[in-house]
Design a protein around this motif. Structure first.
Motif, PDB file in Angstrom:
ATOM      1  N   GLU A 118      -5.584   9.932  -2.733  1.00  0.00           N
ATOM      2  CA  GLU A 118      -6.771   9.081  -2.782  1.00  0.00           C
ATOM      3  C   GLU A 118      -8.054   9.871  -2.494  1.00  0.00           C
ATOM      4  O   GLU A 118      -9.165   9.364  -2.710  1.00  0.00           O
TER       5      GLU A 118
ATOM      6  N   ASN B  99      -4.275   2.951  -5.178  1.00  0.00           N
ATOM      7  CA  ASN B  99      -2.970   3.448  -4.757  1.00  0.00           C
ATOM      8  C   ASN B  99      -2.437   4.419  -5.805  1.00  0.00           C
ATOM      9  O   ASN B  99      -2.654   4.214  -7.011  1.00  0.00           O
TER      10      ASN B  99
ATOM     11  N   TRP C  31       1.260   6.607  -6.919  1.00  0.00           N
ATOM     12  CA  TRP C  31       2.677   6.849  -6.639  1.00  0.00           C
ATOM     13  C   TRP C  31       3.330   7.559  -7.828  1.00  0.00           C
ATOM     14  O   TRP C  31       2.781   7.644  -8.914  1.00  0.00           O
TER      15      TRP C  31
ATOM     16  N   THR D  16       0.859  -1.178   0.000  1.00  0.00           N
ATOM     17  CA  THR D  16       0.000   0.000   0.000  1.00  0.00           C
ATOM     18  C   THR D  16       0.891   1.221   0.000  1.00  0.00           C
ATOM     19  O   THR D  16       1.860   1.287   0.753  1.00  0.00           O
ATOM     20  N   THR D  17       0.570   2.182  -0.839  1.00  0.00           N
ATOM     21  CA  THR D  17       1.342   3.419  -0.894  1.00  0.00           C
ATOM     22  C   THR D  17       0.469   4.590  -0.459  1.00  0.00           C
ATOM     23  O   THR D  17      -0.761   4.508  -0.458  1.00  0.00           O
ATOM     24  N   ARG D  18       1.122   5.662  -0.092  1.00  0.00           N
ATOM     25  CA  ARG D  18       0.428   6.915   0.170  1.00  0.00           C
ATOM     26  C   ARG D  18       1.236   8.042  -0.458  1.00  0.00           C
ATOM     27  O   ARG D  18       2.432   8.166  -0.199  1.00  0.00           O
TER      28      ARG D  18
END
Length: 340
Positions: free
Chosen positions: A184, A201, A203, A166-168
């Motif tokens: 998101e 997700n 990025w 999972t990315t943020r």
């Protein structure tokens, strides 16, 4: 000897064994750290010095060469990238800079947990603001004007090749200091219709020159897409598929990106996408590139590859953006290039 005494002796022996193991682990880790801080014979010349982001015709990067300046933000002349490098006192896992604004992502292993943070930097590499990160640093970018900064972290998992990650991705307006904690929250249009899903997700943000348009990777349902976004409208729209870690060319007409080759493999090849025609051009680099490329100019892109013989280091390479030529070593023992 009573059973109580025997149990006490066994307990003391167990404590001593565990202490010895713990000491051995600490000493082994210390030895590895000490080895990493020793310059390799024949390695690049690295000296401490003062660096600023308003120096011209310089290439800044994170020094990955072994020695006391490992992970320090360093600089070389653009005309002599293989020459001696000047290292600052600032150490980063990821770094980028443009127009006098810098971003440094740091990751410090702690006794109980890892500490991650983003440092917003001024032209003198001094920290203006510090922001805690929700995970391990992955990508960082600054808009051409220096107004906007973006970073991506792994909240879970440790790479884009992981089956579960999972990315943020966050965006900061350095003029107002308004932070968007996650892309998101933006509205998504996918294939012409509004899209909502729980597995989204983002990025690899890259900014246009208008201080509004950006490009990024959207991942959902095990597929990746190139999206064009608007910061003011807080929207993103899909453009094409199988695009990761885009990097916009200085003239704003093309995007360099890594494309997954063969489904369900951890291999990526570098391509350049014409944003007008969506035509893809494969670049001459045939190694798998797991990096967000950087344009040195409108003809050349740079990217990091693992160093030979050092799993903890990378080298910077360049390749022509039109698919011709062949890869050339730019800087040994380096990552996160940022041309000034």
């Amino acid at each position: 000897m009573t059973s109580t005494h025997r149990r006490l002796l066994i307990l003391v022996a167990a404590v001593l064994v565990l202490a010895g193991v713990g000491t051995g682990v600490v000493l082994h880790a210390a030895a590895r750290a000490d080895q990493a801080n020793q310059p390799h014979p024949g390695g690049p010349t690295v000296g401490a010095g003062r660096l600023t982001l308003d120096q011209k015709s310089r290439l800044m990067f994170v020094n990955a060469a072994a020695g006391p300046h490992r992970t320090a933000v360093a600089s070389v002349p653009s005309t002599d990238p293989g020459g001696g490098r000047t290292a600052s006192g600032l150490k980063c896992a990821r770094f980028y800079a443009a127009a006098g604004t810098g971003i440094c992502l740091q990751s410090d292993p702690g006794v109980l947990e890892q500490s991650n943070r983003a440092l917003l930097l001024d032209a003198g590499l001094r920290t203006r603001r510090t922001y805690p990160l929700a995970g391990t640093p992955s990508r960082a970018r600054v808009s051409p004007s220096g107004r906007f900064v973006a970073w991506t972290v792994f909240v879970s998992g440790e790479s884009y090749s992981s089956a579960f990650f999972t990315t943020r991705t966050s965006v900061l307006d350095t003029r107002t200091m308004r932070l968007t904690p996650s892309l998101e929250t933006f509205s998504i249009t996918k294939d012409g219709t509004p899209y909502h899903a729980s597995d989204i997700n983002f990025w690899g943000v890259t900014f246009a020159t208008d201080d509004d348009t950006f490009y990024a990777t959207l991942n959902t349902a095990d597929k990746t897409y190139l999206v064009r976004g608007s910061l003011s409208r807080r929207t993103v729209t899909t453009l094409t598929g199988n695009v990761e870690c885009p990097s916009l060319s200085p003239d704003g007409t093309r995007v360099a990106f890594k494309k997954r080759v063969l489904s369900r493999t951890d291999l990526w090849h570098e391509y350049v996408l014409d944003l007008r025609t969506l035509r893809e051009t494969p670049l001459a680099e045939r190694h798998s590139v797991d990096d967000q490329a950087t344009w040195l100019d409108n003809r050349t892109v740079a990217y990091a590859l693992p160093s030979d013989g050092d799993v903890h280091s990378t080298d910077l390479w360049t390749v022509p953006a039109d698919g011709t030529g062949k890869p050339r070593l730019l800087i040994a023992g380096a990552s996160s290039p940022a041309p000034l």
